[in-house]
Design a protein around this motif. Sequence first.
Motif, short mmCIF file in Angstrom:
data_model
loop_
_atom_site.label_atom_id
_atom_site.label_comp_id
_atom_site.label_asym_id
_atom_site.label_seq_id
_atom_site.Cartn_x
_atom_site.Cartn_y
_atom_site.Cartn_z
N ILE A 472 0.84 -1.21 0.00
CA ILE A 472 0.00 0.00 0.00
C ILE A 472 0.88 1.26 0.00
N CYS A 473 1.90 1.27 0.86
CA CYS A 473 2.79 2.43 0.96
C CYS A 473 3.55 2.65 -0.35
N THR A 474 4.00 1.57 -0.98
CA THR A 474 4.75 1.70 -2.23
C THR A 474 3.87 2.26 -3.34
N ILE A 475 2.63 1.75 -3.44
CA ILE A 475 1.70 2.28 -4.45
C ILE A 475 1.41 3.75 -4.17
N TYR A 476 1.19 4.07 -2.88
CA TYR A 476 0.98 5.47 -2.50
C TYR A 476 2.17 6.32 -2.90
N GLY A 477 3.40 5.81 -2.67
CA GLY A 477 4.61 6.56 -3.01
C GLY A 477 4.75 6.81 -4.49
N ILE A 478 4.39 5.83 -5.32
CA ILE A 478 4.45 6.00 -6.77
C ILE A 478 3.46 7.08 -7.22
N ILE A 479 2.26 7.02 -6.67
CA ILE A 479 1.24 8.03 -7.01
C ILE A 479 1.70 9.41 -6.55
N TRP A 480 2.24 9.46 -5.32
CA TRP A 480 2.73 10.73 -4.76
C TRP A 480 3.82 11.29 -5.67
N PHE A 481 4.71 10.46 -6.15
CA PHE A 481 5.83 10.88 -6.98
C PHE A 481 5.34 11.62 -8.23
N PHE A 482 4.34 11.08 -8.88
CA PHE A 482 3.86 11.71 -10.12
C PHE A 482 3.00 12.94 -9.84
N ILE A 483 2.28 12.96 -8.72
CA ILE A 483 1.45 14.11 -8.38
C ILE A 483 2.31 15.33 -8.05
N PHE A 484 3.39 15.10 -7.30
CA PHE A 484 4.19 16.22 -6.79
C PHE A 484 5.40 16.56 -7.65
N ARG A 485 5.57 15.87 -8.78
CA ARG A 485 6.74 16.13 -9.61
C ARG A 485 6.81 17.60 -10.04
N LYS A 486 5.76 18.10 -10.65
CA LYS A 486 5.77 19.49 -11.13
C LYS A 486 5.80 20.48 -9.97
N ILE A 487 5.13 20.12 -8.87
CA ILE A 487 5.09 21.01 -7.71
C ILE A 487 6.49 21.21 -7.14
N ILE A 488 7.25 20.12 -7.01
CA ILE A 488 8.60 20.21 -6.47
C ILE A 488 9.52 20.97 -7.42
N ASN A 489 9.40 20.72 -8.72
CA ASN A 489 10.20 21.48 -9.68
C ASN A 489 9.90 22.97 -9.59
N ASN A 490 8.64 23.30 -9.38
CA ASN A 490 8.23 24.69 -9.25
C ASN A 490 8.81 25.32 -7.98
N LEU A 491 8.77 24.58 -6.86
CA LEU A 491 9.31 25.10 -5.61
C LEU A 491 10.82 25.32 -5.72
N GLN A 492 11.51 24.38 -6.38
CA GLN A 492 12.96 24.51 -6.52
C GLN A 492 13.33 25.72 -7.38
N SER A 493 12.49 26.05 -8.32
CA SER A 493 12.80 27.16 -9.24
C SER A 493 12.49 28.53 -8.66
N LYS A 494 11.81 28.58 -7.52
CA LYS A 494 11.44 29.87 -6.93
C LYS A 494 12.67 30.60 -6.41
#
Length: 506
Positions: A472-494
């Motif tokens: 369950i945690c691994t599936i959650y982590g994979i989903i989390w990875f794709f959801i937050f990919r753009k968000i993290i890139n955006n935060l890093q670029s600020k």
Amino acid sequence: MIEITHIESLIEKHDTPVRANLKGDKRNIFVLLVLYTLQGVPLGLSLAIPIIIQNMHKSSFKEQAKFSLAVWPFSLKLLWAPLVDSLFIRKLGRRKSWLIPVQYFLGIFFFITGFHINEWLDDGSKVNINALTSVFFVLNFLAATQDIIVDGWALTMLKRRNISYASMCNGAGQAFGIFLGYILPILLLSESFWNKWWRTTSIPGGVITLQGYFYFWGIIYIVITTLVAIFKYEKDYLSELDAVDLSIAKTYMLLFSIMKLPSIKMFAIILLTIKMSFCSVDAAFKLKLIDSGITKDEIAAIDLLFIPLNISLPFFITTFTSKEKPLKNYFNTIPYRLLFGVVLATIVYFTPYFLVQTESLLITHKVFLVLMYSLQQLTVSIMTLTAMTFYASISDPKIGGTNMTLLTTISNLGNVWSKTGALWLIEFLTLKRCSNDPRKLCSTSNNQKEICSLSGGTCEVYIDGFYIETVICTIYGIIWFFIFRKIINNLQSKHVKEWHVEIKIK
């Protein structure tokens, strides 16, 4: 009146990235390593004392639970971090105003503890757990305060291009300090260790006394604090920024204002949710290894092996992470940590099979276990250090202690609540049935367990919640990875100013 204004309107174009260059900062890095090492010693001793009293008195878990309160200050330090940022003597320096008295108090309390430690450990054939808990609570309160001070000082002590080395100093220094307070005294105090491996004839006791070890550290704290007070200059960063001193109320208001920033809010969501991806393995891997037949001594030996790795890894990781954006490195490590988590869970599943095989197969299994665990711990270290590097890079030096403490506290909360939830969920997901009647479940109540026992059966696990939760945690982590990919890139670029607030006094 104080007006706190979000600074997005003042944002400039991104500065050209500057490569790290240690010229002029080598001495500062050494000072930070020493200070973070001193911070780790009380934490290490807080890990050693429960083992010592367990060996001496076979203390109850209730007493061990009471002593665990001694490390709570590190989870509560955000409450007084603004005081450390707002109250200081300008002439002495913002950080030295706190560091010098705090570390002198640490030295004094080490002397007090050393004077009474034998009495508390053998108080009429039992341990004085209340006295031990109280004095170690004070020691950890002072160490947590020192953590706030040094985190803030690192932001101004190091040149901006070398700010990534602050996390390296924190990770390596604290790991070495924990070793000096935890593993080292246990070995030096161990009579059996020295008689078995180092002495030609058996002699009572180890090579040191616990009382003497506390006196030793009392002297070390006082000597190092005196040297820092005399020889370490603290530049007046406030005058360089043409800033104003902040009162206590203003600092707390500033803290709340920082928490309202959109960037901080989003980053807090990331820190509070990411650890759910790994919580099953992080919380229960060693416990499941013990259930599978690996002894506690073997697990302790593996942990001892990682002490030098934990000290040296920050140096290598910082060299790698300082070349690129830290949050990007943090994010790119997630898939590897997920993968190694699944591998470790698989190893646990097959451990009972290998323990009954030939010696060569057993050795192969243990070597593979240590290798995979090493790689998993490497990913943990990379994520921890890159996160701390990012905290340092976005923290406002004017309130560095409060800023850094806010971010580390949020991260700690994400870690603590996910592990607690993981342990509860494993118990909830695990199903057991009676060995002589598979139709009888014995996982829902003690009454059903008694019925199974009275009928001559035993409760056996047929669905292990650890493996279900890991999936369950691994599936959650994979989903989390794709959801937050753009968000993290955006935060890093600020731009760094988007993580700060501006204060105007009216």
